[in-house]
Design an enzyme around this catalytic site. Structure first.
Site, PDB file in Angstrom:
ATOM      1  N   PRO A  13      35.468  37.926  33.776  1.00 33.52           N
ATOM      2  CG  PRO A  13      33.410  38.331  34.751  1.00 33.52           C
ATOM      3  CD  PRO A  13      34.117  37.355  33.879  1.00 33.52           C
ATOM      4  CE  LYS A  14      43.567  39.820  38.341  1.00 35.13           C
ATOM      5  NZ  LYS A  14      43.277  39.711  39.787  1.00 35.13           N
ATOM      6  CD1 TRP A  15      36.028  35.810  38.852  1.00 32.87           C
ATOM      7  CD2 TRP A  15      34.514  36.696  40.232  1.00 32.87           C
ATOM      8  NE1 TRP A  15      34.799  35.688  38.252  1.00 32.87           N
ATOM      9  CE2 TRP A  15      33.852  36.217  39.072  1.00 32.87           C
ATOM     10  CE3 TRP A  15      33.764  37.293  41.237  1.00 32.87           C
ATOM     11  CZ2 TRP A  15      32.484  36.336  38.897  1.00 32.87           C
ATOM     12  CZ3 TRP A  15      32.398  37.397  41.076  1.00 32.87           C
ATOM     13  CH2 TRP A  15      31.771  36.922  39.926  1.00 32.87           C
TER      14      TRP A  15
END
Length: 361
Positions: free
Chosen positions: A34-36
């Site tokens: 995931p891209k935070w």
């Protein structure tokens, strides 16, 4: 502090691509995560000494005593971690609340650390004990990271990963509901490239028709050659008020000059403009107006030229943060076929809510 990898370290960066790439599109394969949406942070820990460094290598340590405490309780005694500081409220990332944590007053920092505690999610390991892992492939660094944080617990987290592109596609679709930015792909066989764009990022891209209600001059603008810096954008709320939703920028110098000339016939007196009270503190509290100072803008001049709200533009944006665009929008084209009053929040895609706890599980 005496570690095999010492600050300053500029973190490895990502370049944007369209669509989740196939796992075998890179030699050695890809790992997805995931891209935070928080503050990129490299954690340096040597015993009881902890340094939190930002993407630009500036220290974040004093602003996040809660994260320092969490690192001391949940990480190996000597390590360097790459990750993200984030803040969640009601199961969703909240960047605005996170940005409030950057405050010059120590008393305010302590109060916010108690009221809105932050978390840290790790996604890479640069050093452990006396060993630098910078030259190791990501597959090795990830395996060592999993072992290093095997006993860690909230608010320190290990980001989830997959080597299945189909799973990454699913994450891209559902994790946005928890406030995440998209998906990142990393080459399993490559070493850590400091300040290099070795990762791939896949972010959401959408368009909206917005009202152009003002503009700011560029910092290089002169009286002899006025240049546009950014367009101020608005959308109509349900109560009929025009609400500021962000800006569009990134024009060439020649285009900046053209836009100032193009917009001159639409310039109106501030008193005749729906955002005419932008300098009033009480009006600013409504969050509907541009021009509010923040800790990021400091003393920057945020004055703007008010325009008759009759011009509509199509812009590209990634996602919303509350009622505004999270990032600077990208100008696409003018929309003379659209009436300004038709530019409402109703046109925006509603993202299905997703609980952040399920992302962190």
């Amino acid at each position: 502090m005496d570690l095999p990898v010492m600050p300053p370290v500029k973190p490895m960066l990502a370049k944007s691509v369209k669509g989740v790439p196939a796992a075998d599109s890179v030699d050695g394969g890809l790992s997805y995560e995931p891209k935070w949406d928080g503050f990129r942070c490299i954690v340096f820990r040597d015993g009881d000494e902890v340094v939190l460094a930002s993407r630009s290598t500036k220290e974040l340590t004093r602003y996040f005593p809660d994260v320092v405490e969490a690192v001391l309780a949940n990480t190996p005694a000597r390590c360097v971690l790459d990750g993200e500081i984030f803040l969640a409220i009601d199961g969703r990332l909240e960047f605005d609340a996170l940005s409030q944590r950057i405050h010059p007053a120590a008393s305010r920092v302590a109060k916010l650390a108690e009221q809105t505690p932050a978390s840290f999610v790790a996604f890479d390991l640069l050093a452990l004990g006396d060993e630098s892992l910078m030259d190791e492939p990501f597959s090795v660094r990830r395996s060592r990271l999993e072992d290093a944080l095997a006993s860690a617990s909230a608010p320190v987290h290990l980001t989830r990963t997959t080597t299945d592109a189909a799973v990454a596609e699913e994450w891209f679709g559902i994790f946005e509901g928890a406030g995440l930015d998209g998906v990142v792909a990393k080459a399993l066989g490559k070493p850590y490239a400091e300040n290099g764009r070795q990762m791939l990022k896949i972010k959401h891209a959408r368009t909206a028709d917005v009202v152009v209600a003002g503009y700011r001059l560029h910092k290089t603008s002169t009286d002899d050659r006025p240049l546009l810096g950014s367009l101020l954008l608005g959308l109509y709320a349900d109560d009929g008020t025009l609400q500021h939703v962000g800006v569009a920028a990134s024009f060439t110098e020649s285009r900046r000059a053209e836009l100032v000339e193009l917009l001159q016939p639409l310039v109106v007196d501030t008193t005749q403009h729906p955002w005419g009270q932008w300098q009033d503190a009480d009006a600013q509290a409504s969050s509907r107006l541009p021009g509010g100072q923040s800790r990021w803008t400091g003393t920057k001049d945020l004055s703007f030229v008010t325009l008759e709200p009759s011009l509509v533009a199509e812009v590209g944006y990634e996602h919303m943060e509350g009622t505004r665009f999270r990032h600077t929008a990208q100008f696409k084209r003018w929309r003379p076929d659209r009436e300004p009053e038709s530019c409402t929040y109703g046109q925006l895609e509603e993202v299905a809510r997703y609980d952040l706890d399920d992302v962190l599980t």
